[in-house]
Write an enzyme that holds these catalytic residues in place. Structure first.
Site, PDB file in Angstrom:
ATOM      1  N   GLU A  61       0.719  -1.390  -0.289  1.00  0.00           N
ATOM      2  CA  GLU A  61      -0.186   0.099  -0.386  1.00  0.00           C
ATOM      3  C   GLU A  61       0.483   1.071   0.285  1.00  0.00           C
ATOM      4  O   GLU A  61       0.665   2.259   0.680  1.00  0.00           O
ATOM      5  CB  GLU A  61      -0.905  -0.076   1.029  1.00  0.00           C
ATOM      6  CG  GLU A  61      -2.432  -1.075   1.553  1.00  0.00           C
ATOM      7  CD  GLU A  61      -2.336  -1.315   2.275  1.00  0.00           C
ATOM      8  OE1 GLU A  61      -2.627  -0.625   3.194  1.00  0.00           O
ATOM      9  OE2 GLU A  61      -3.684  -2.509   3.196  1.00  0.00           O
ATOM     10  N   GLU A 109      -5.970 -10.926  -1.422  1.00  0.00           N
ATOM     11  CA  GLU A 109      -7.063 -10.726   0.648  1.00  0.00           C
ATOM     12  C   GLU A 109      -8.401 -10.506   0.033  1.00  0.00           C
ATOM     13  O   GLU A 109      -9.215  -9.798   0.309  1.00  0.00           O
ATOM     14  CB  GLU A 109      -6.246  -8.889   0.589  1.00  0.00           C
ATOM     15  CG  GLU A 109      -5.189  -9.255   0.997  1.00  0.00           C
ATOM     16  CD  GLU A 109      -4.841  -7.586   1.949  1.00  0.00           C
ATOM     17  OE1 GLU A 109      -5.619  -7.066   2.078  1.00  0.00           O
ATOM     18  OE2 GLU A 109      -3.509  -8.115   1.900  1.00  0.00           O
TER      19      GLU A 109
HETATM   20  O1  G3I Z   1      -3.410  -8.061  18.881  1.00  0.00           O
HETATM   21  C1  G3I Z   1      -3.733  -7.215  19.751  1.00  0.00           C
HETATM   22  C2  G3I Z   1      -4.514  -7.820  21.038  1.00  0.00           C
HETATM   23  O2  G3I Z   1      -3.755  -7.415  22.207  1.00  0.00           O
HETATM   24  C3  G3I Z   1      -5.329  -6.356  20.862  1.00  0.00           C
HETATM   25  O3  G3I Z   1      -6.350  -6.215  22.652  1.00  0.00           O
HETATM   26  C4  G3I Z   1      -6.723  -5.574  20.378  1.00  0.00           C
HETATM   27  C5  G3I Z   1      -7.696  -4.861  20.934  1.00  0.00           C
HETATM   28  O4  G3I Z   1      -6.565  -3.738  20.542  1.00  0.00           O
HETATM   29  O5  G3I Z   1      -6.441  -5.459  19.667  1.00  0.00           O
HETATM   30  C6  G3I Z   1      -5.302  -6.459  18.812  1.00  0.00           C
HETATM   31  O6  G3I Z   1      -5.160  -5.924  17.526  1.00  0.00           O
HETATM   32  C7  G3I Z   1      -6.008  -5.548  15.984  1.00  0.00           C
HETATM   33  C8  G3I Z   1      -5.273  -6.553  14.720  1.00  0.00           C
HETATM   34  O7  G3I Z   1      -6.135  -6.452  13.948  1.00  0.00           O
HETATM   35  C9  G3I Z   1      -5.112  -8.298  15.870  1.00  0.00           C
HETATM   36  O8  G3I Z   1      -6.261  -8.933  15.999  1.00  0.00           O
HETATM   37  C10 G3I Z   1      -5.127  -4.544  15.758  1.00  0.00           C
HETATM   38  O9  G3I Z   1      -6.089  -3.517  16.575  1.00  0.00           O
HETATM   39  C11 G3I Z   1      -6.523  -4.518  14.359  1.00  0.00           C
HETATM   40  O10 G3I Z   1      -6.184  -3.339  13.659  1.00  0.00           O
HETATM   41  C12 G3I Z   1      -5.556  -5.139  13.609  1.00  0.00           C
HETATM   42  O11 G3I Z   1      -6.845  -5.375  12.358  1.00  0.00           O
HETATM   43  C13 G3I Z   1      -6.192  -5.908  11.377  1.00  0.00           C
HETATM   44  C14 G3I Z   1      -5.636  -4.636   9.966  1.00  0.00           C
HETATM   45  O12 G3I Z   1      -4.948  -5.321   8.366  1.00  0.00           O
HETATM   46  C15 G3I Z   1      -5.023  -3.429  10.794  1.00  0.00           C
HETATM   47  O13 G3I Z   1      -3.508  -4.206  10.926  1.00  0.00           O
HETATM   48  C16 G3I Z   1      -7.291  -6.875  10.437  1.00  0.00           C
HETATM   49  O14 G3I Z   1      -6.909  -8.232  11.637  1.00  0.00           O
HETATM   50  C17 G3I Z   1      -6.374  -7.471   9.591  1.00  0.00           C
HETATM   51  O15 G3I Z   1      -7.416  -8.763   8.861  1.00  0.00           O
HETATM   52  C18 G3I Z   1      -6.143  -5.744   8.277  1.00  0.00           C
HETATM   53  O16 G3I Z   1      -5.296  -6.362   7.340  1.00  0.00           O
HETATM   54  C19 G3I Z   1      -5.247  -5.705   6.086  1.00  0.00           C
HETATM   55  C20 G3I Z   1      -4.475  -5.918   5.377  1.00  0.00           C
HETATM   56  O17 G3I Z   1      -2.737  -6.332   6.346  1.00  0.00           O
HETATM   57  C21 G3I Z   1      -3.418  -5.237   4.199  1.00  0.00           C
HETATM   58  N1  G3I Z   1      -4.602  -4.509   3.559  1.00  0.00           N
HETATM   59  C22 G3I Z   1      -5.532  -4.352   3.951  1.00  0.00           C
HETATM   60  C23 G3I Z   1      -6.344  -5.278   5.169  1.00  0.00           C
HETATM   61  C24 G3I Z   1      -7.929  -4.940   5.452  1.00  0.00           C
HETATM   62  O18 G3I Z   1      -7.244  -4.029   6.453  1.00  0.00           O
END
Ligand code: G3I
Length: 304
Positions: free
Chosen positions: A127, A234
């Site tokens: 991205e 994805e």
């Molecule tokens: O691991 C922490 C946990 O310790 C904490 O308690 C919880 C609540 O704050 O957050 C957890 O982390 C979360 C993580 O997912 C794991 O579940 C983050 O807040 C959350 O932002 C994160 O979201 C991910 C997102 O990327 C941001 O990285 C989504 O699962 C994931 O599906 C999404 O995937 C992205 C690709 O990597 C890139 N392309 C877009 C796609 C969708 O956004």
């Protein structure tokens, strides 16, 4: 019995899913993962914040769990993502200039070295282009270290793991538009200058705001014509029923029509596992039952 993976393999394609390590103890989730897919992508476990929580101290255990299970299941692994403006650990997001540039190179090198020989393809950079009609780079701390940050990341990844295919990955690039053309020009520029790049990932997050464009296949084909592999990385499609099923079939048909389309990865297993669960965008419902979209994918691959 026919599975997503076997149906795709019959056409020399892989079919993968994003995997969350903390769900592997869920027997329904793990059962579908082990049975249906031939490729896995750690959903979050290989991101910068997960793998290098503090500078130069690395933690790989969650990602290692996913990689080990995949190996035991004969599944290949896509690595996601070595350099990205999002999900950086706090210590990195507050760096800039040469300190950030060397931290990025150190990170790419360390993680790619740790998984050397175990990764089919890396999303080396994720991205890096902005949305909208300019085709400009996304403004980020990494971009502000200099325009060459992308090629530096690709060169570091190649040096660390020569066996892995090196991909550029992005979203809203599913049709011919300013953003996908900016990616296209990046590939051409890299090829002209001998910068290593092997593949382009099309995230293909499809929803009403970004429906599947009519030139989806043509866009994939123009990248394939450059000689890079194309990967749907994805895939999830908001909606339900036959409309959703038909859109999934269109993606499969486009990948089948483009010989350099290596395969398709859906971004999660059950609708309840999706980053956008309320859009019910995946192939299995919250109970792990296959949906109409699942059946549509199987038949689009020519299987029953
Ligand atoms: O691991 C922490 C946990 O310790 C904490 O308690 C919880 C609540 O704050 O957050 C957890 O982390 C979360 C993580 O997912 C794991 O579940 C983050 O807040 C959350 O932002 C994160 O979201 C991910 C997102 O990327 C941001 O990285 C989504 O699962 C994931 O599906 C999404 O995937 C992205 C690709 O990597 C890139 N392309 C877009 C796609 C969708 O956004």
């Amino acid at each position: 019995a026919t599975t997503l993976g076997s149906a795709a393999a019959a056409k020399s394609k892989y079919f993968g899913t994003a995997v969350a390590a903390y769900k592997l103890s869920d027997t329904v989730y793990a059962g579908i993962l082990d049975r249906e897919f031939t490729m896995v992508t750690p959903e979050n476990e290989m991101k910068w914040d997960a793998t290098e929580p503090s500078q130069n101290s690395f933690s790989y255990s969650s990602a290692d769990t996913i990689v080990a299970r995949a190996k035991a299941n004969g599944q290949r692994v896509r690595g996601h993502a070595l350099a990205w403006h999002s999900q950086q650990p706090g210590w990195a997001s507050s760096l800039s200039g040469t300190a950030l540039r060397s931290a990025m190179v150190n990170h790419v090198t360390a993680v790619a070295t740790h998984y050397k020989g175990q990764i089919y393809a890396w999303d080396v950079v994720n991205e890096a282009f902005a949305d909208g009609s300019t085709g400009a780079r996304r403004d980020s701390n990494l971009q502000r270290t200099g325009n060459d940050w992308i090629e530096v990341a690709f060169k570091a990844a190649r040096a660390a793991d020569p066996a892995a295919k090196l991909c550029y990955n992005d979203y809203n690039t599913d049709g011919v538009n300013a953003k996908s053309t900016a990616v296209y020009n990046l590939v051409k520029d890299f090829q002209a200058r001998g910068v290593p790049i092997d593949c382009v990932g099309f995230q293909s997050h499809v929803n009403s705001a970004s429906p599947l464009p009519s030139d989806y296949q043509a866009n994939l084909q123009r990248f394939a014509d450059l000689g890079v592999e194309v990967q749907i990385t994805e895939l999830d499609i908001a909606g339900s029923g036959t409309a959703q099923a038909d859109s999934y079939a269109k993606v499969v048909q486009a990948c089948l029509a483009v010989s350099k389309c290596a395969g398709i990865t859906v971004w999660g297993i059950r609708d309840s596992d999706s980053w956008r669960a309320s859009d019910t965008p995946l192939l299995f419902d919250g109970n792990g039952n296959p949906k109409a979209a699942y059946t549509s994918v199987i038949s689009a691959f020519g299987a029953t």
